[in-house]
Design a protein around this motif. Structure first.
Motif, PDB file in Angstrom:
ATOM      1  N   LYS A  14     -13.396  45.297 -18.771  1.00 25.73           N
ATOM      2  CA  LYS A  14     -14.266  46.330 -18.208  1.00 25.73           C
ATOM      3  C   LYS A  14     -15.493  45.611 -17.659  1.00 25.73           C
ATOM      4  CE  LYS A  14     -12.646  50.161 -20.926  1.00 25.73           C
ATOM      5  NZ  LYS A  14     -11.795  49.786 -21.997  1.00 25.73           N
ATOM      6  N   VAL A  15     -15.827  45.898 -16.420  1.00 26.10           N
ATOM      7  CA  VAL A  15     -16.900  45.166 -15.756  1.00 26.10           C
ATOM      8  C   VAL A  15     -17.957  46.115 -15.196  1.00 26.10           C
ATOM      9  CG1 VAL A  15     -15.442  43.201 -15.171  1.00 26.10           C
ATOM     10  CG2 VAL A  15     -15.616  45.090 -13.578  1.00 26.10           C
ATOM     11  N   ARG A  16     -19.155  45.579 -15.087  1.00 23.42           N
ATOM     12  CA  ARG A  16     -20.244  46.293 -14.423  1.00 23.42           C
ATOM     13  C   ARG A  16     -20.398  45.653 -13.061  1.00 23.42           C
ATOM     14  NH1 ARG A  16     -24.907  45.567 -13.040  1.00 23.42           N
ATOM     15  NH2 ARG A  16     -26.983  45.994 -13.669  1.00 23.42           N
ATOM     16  N   LEU A  17     -20.270  46.466 -12.013  1.00 23.56           N
ATOM     17  CA  LEU A  17     -20.337  45.943 -10.651  1.00 23.56           C
ATOM     18  C   LEU A  17     -21.741  46.029 -10.084  1.00 23.56           C
ATOM     19  CD1 LEU A  17     -17.023  47.490  -9.351  1.00 23.56           C
ATOM     20  CD2 LEU A  17     -17.418  45.216 -10.277  1.00 23.56           C
ATOM     21  N   TRP A  18     -22.418  47.127 -10.367  1.00 18.98           N
ATOM     22  CA  TRP A  18     -23.823  47.320 -10.014  1.00 18.98           C
ATOM     23  C   TRP A  18     -24.317  48.481 -10.861  1.00 18.98           C
ATOM     24  CZ3 TRP A  18     -20.005  48.027  -6.175  1.00 18.98           C
ATOM     25  CH2 TRP A  18     -19.725  49.349  -5.854  1.00 18.98           C
ATOM     26  N   SER A  19     -25.570  48.844 -10.713  1.00 18.67           N
ATOM     27  CA  SER A  19     -26.163  49.903 -11.524  1.00 18.67           C
ATOM     28  C   SER A  19     -25.302  51.168 -11.491  1.00 18.67           C
ATOM     29  CB  SER A  19     -27.563  50.211 -11.009  1.00 18.67           C
ATOM     30  OG  SER A  19     -28.147  51.230 -11.785  1.00 18.67           O
ATOM     31  N   ASN A  20     -24.900  51.616 -12.665  1.00 16.50           N
ATOM     32  CA  ASN A  20     -24.089  52.831 -12.827  1.00 16.50           C
ATOM     33  C   ASN A  20     -22.729  52.787 -12.157  1.00 16.50           C
ATOM     34  OD1 ASN A  20     -25.688  54.294 -14.558  1.00 16.50           O
ATOM     35  ND2 ASN A  20     -26.924  55.146 -12.917  1.00 16.50           N
ATOM     36  N   CYS A  21     -22.181  51.612 -11.892  1.00 15.84           N
ATOM     37  CA  CYS A  21     -20.819  51.498 -11.369  1.00 15.84           C
ATOM     38  C   CYS A  21     -20.045  50.510 -12.232  1.00 15.84           C
ATOM     39  CB  CYS A  21     -20.801  51.056  -9.912  1.00 15.84           C
ATOM     40  SG  CYS A  21     -19.113  51.084  -9.221  1.00 15.84           S
ATOM     41  N   TYR A  22     -19.073  51.053 -12.958  1.00 13.81           N
ATOM     42  CA  TYR A  22     -18.255  50.272 -13.876  1.00 13.81           C
ATOM     43  C   TYR A  22     -16.793  50.404 -13.472  1.00 13.81           C
ATOM     44  CZ  TYR A  22     -22.512  50.420 -16.594  1.00 13.81           C
ATOM     45  OH  TYR A  22     -23.815  50.306 -16.993  1.00 13.81           O
ATOM     46  N   GLY A  23     -16.005  49.419 -13.852  1.00 14.72           N
ATOM     47  CA  GLY A  23     -14.599  49.473 -13.526  1.00 14.72           C
ATOM     48  C   GLY A  23     -13.770  48.628 -14.470  1.00 14.72           C
ATOM     49  N   VAL A  24     -12.471  48.619 -14.213  1.00 19.73           N
ATOM     50  CA  VAL A  24     -11.511  47.869 -15.024  1.00 19.73           C
ATOM     51  C   VAL A  24     -10.720  46.952 -14.099  1.00 19.73           C
ATOM     52  CG1 VAL A  24      -9.484  48.055 -16.531  1.00 19.73           C
ATOM     53  CG2 VAL A  24     -11.295  49.764 -16.668  1.00 19.73           C
ATOM     54  N   VAL A  25     -10.511  45.718 -14.538  1.00 18.77           N
ATOM     55  CA  VAL A  25      -9.705  44.767 -13.782  1.00 18.77           C
ATOM     56  C   VAL A  25      -8.245  45.205 -13.897  1.00 18.77           C
ATOM     57  CG1 VAL A  25      -8.994  42.357 -13.550  1.00 18.77           C
ATOM     58  CG2 VAL A  25     -11.345  42.901 -14.224  1.00 18.77           C
ATOM     59  N   VAL A  26      -7.627  45.552 -12.760  1.00 18.21           N
ATOM     60  CA  VAL A  26      -6.238  46.022 -12.773  1.00 18.21           C
ATOM     61  C   VAL A  26      -5.272  44.987 -12.198  1.00 18.21           C
ATOM     62  CG1 VAL A  26      -6.825  48.474 -12.796  1.00 18.21           C
ATOM     63  CG2 VAL A  26      -6.524  47.298 -10.601  1.00 18.21           C
ATOM     64  N   CYS A  27      -5.790  43.981 -11.500  1.00 17.89           N
ATOM     65  CA  CYS A  27      -4.981  42.870 -10.981  1.00 17.89           C
ATOM     66  C   CYS A  27      -5.847  41.625 -10.937  1.00 17.89           C
ATOM     67  CB  CYS A  27      -4.515  43.118  -9.546  1.00 17.89           C
ATOM     68  SG  CYS A  27      -3.493  44.548  -9.282  1.00 17.89           S
ATOM     69  N   SER A  28      -5.243  40.513 -11.253  1.00 15.95           N
ATOM     70  CA  SER A  28      -5.888  39.224 -11.041  1.00 15.95           C
ATOM     71  C   SER A  28      -4.898  38.334 -10.304  1.00 15.95           C
ATOM     72  CB  SER A  28      -6.294  38.562 -12.361  1.00 15.95           C
ATOM     73  OG  SER A  28      -6.779  37.250 -12.103  1.00 15.95           O
ATOM     74  N   MET A  29      -5.104  38.219  -8.997  1.00 18.65           N
ATOM     75  CA  MET A  29      -4.225  37.364  -8.214  1.00 18.65           C
ATOM     76  C   MET A  29      -4.411  35.900  -8.618  1.00 18.65           C
ATOM     77  SD  MET A  29      -4.590  40.358  -6.724  1.00 18.65           S
ATOM     78  CE  MET A  29      -6.207  40.322  -5.993  1.00 18.65           C
ATOM     79  N   ASP A  30      -5.624  35.533  -9.021  1.00 15.18           N
ATOM     80  CA  ASP A  30      -5.899  34.160  -9.443  1.00 15.18           C
ATOM     81  C   ASP A  30      -5.057  33.764 -10.651  1.00 15.18           C
ATOM     82  OD1 ASP A  30      -7.767  33.993  -7.405  1.00 15.18           O
ATOM     83  OD2 ASP A  30      -9.483  34.333  -8.721  1.00 15.18           O
ATOM     84  N   ALA A  31      -4.905  34.693 -11.596  1.00 13.43           N
ATOM     85  CA  ALA A  31      -4.139  34.418 -12.818  1.00 13.43           C
ATOM     86  C   ALA A  31      -2.679  34.853 -12.709  1.00 13.43           C
ATOM     87  CB  ALA A  31      -4.793  35.121 -14.009  1.00 13.43           C
ATOM     88  N   GLY A  32      -2.347  35.617 -11.656  1.00 14.37           N
ATOM     89  CA  GLY A  32      -0.986  36.124 -11.518  1.00 14.37           C
ATOM     90  C   GLY A  32      -0.690  37.286 -12.441  1.00 14.37           C
ATOM     91  N   LYS A  56     -16.346  55.561  -9.198  1.00 15.31           N
ATOM     92  CA  LYS A  56     -17.302  55.839  -8.125  1.00 15.31           C
ATOM     93  C   LYS A  56     -16.877  55.313  -6.769  1.00 15.31           C
ATOM     94  CE  LYS A  56     -21.411  56.417 -10.787  1.00 15.31           C
ATOM     95  NZ  LYS A  56     -22.801  56.604 -10.566  1.00 15.31           N
ATOM     96  N   ALA A  57     -16.248  54.137  -6.745  1.00 20.32           N
ATOM     97  CA  ALA A  57     -15.954  53.487  -5.459  1.00 20.32           C
ATOM     98  C   ALA A  57     -14.473  53.263  -5.204  1.00 20.32           C
ATOM     99  CB  ALA A  57     -16.695  52.152  -5.383  1.00 20.32           C
ATOM    100  N   GLY A  58     -13.608  53.710  -6.097  1.00 21.04           N
ATOM    101  CA  GLY A  58     -12.173  53.491  -5.924  1.00 21.04           C
ATOM    102  C   GLY A  58     -11.785  52.054  -6.231  1.00 21.04           C
ATOM    103  N   LEU A  59     -10.822  51.529  -5.498  1.00 20.46           N
ATOM    104  CA  LEU A  59     -10.360  50.151  -5.701  1.00 20.46           C
ATOM    105  C   LEU A  59     -11.207  49.197  -4.871  1.00 20.46           C
ATOM    106  CD1 LEU A  59      -6.485  50.576  -5.489  1.00 20.46           C
ATOM    107  CD2 LEU A  59      -7.871  50.284  -7.548  1.00 20.46           C
TER     108      LEU A  59
END
Length: 75
Positions: A14-32, A56-59
């Motif tokens: 679970k990550v914070r992208l900016w003030s009041n915008c949080y999300g979940v990592v659903v893909c990591s192309m770097d890690a496969g 708030k911002a979709g994908l």
């Protein structure tokens, strides 16, 4: 991709992208790593980075984290 502290961004974080915008990592192309809701065959055309799902911002596809990008809660 890594957070500013050097820790790898991982599927399910679970990550914070900016003030009041949080999300979940659903893909990591770097890690496969891809969640079942976002399978590799649908997203493999993106060759690097991670995809974050937010209310708030979709994908959002990040190739590099920006200055506000941080781990909020580890899976």
């Amino acid at each position: 991709m890594k957070y500013a502290n050097g820790q790898e961004v991982r599927l399910g974080d679970k990550v914070r992208l900016w003030s009041n915008c949080y999300g979940v990592v659903v893909c990591s192309m770097d890690a496969g790593d891809y969640s079942s809701a976002f399978p590799k065959q649908d997203w493999q055309y993106l060759t690097s980075g991670v995809i974050i799902k937010t209310e708030k911002a979709g994908l959002i596809h990040y190739i590099e984290p920006d200055e506000d990008f941080e781990l909020y809660f580890e899976r």
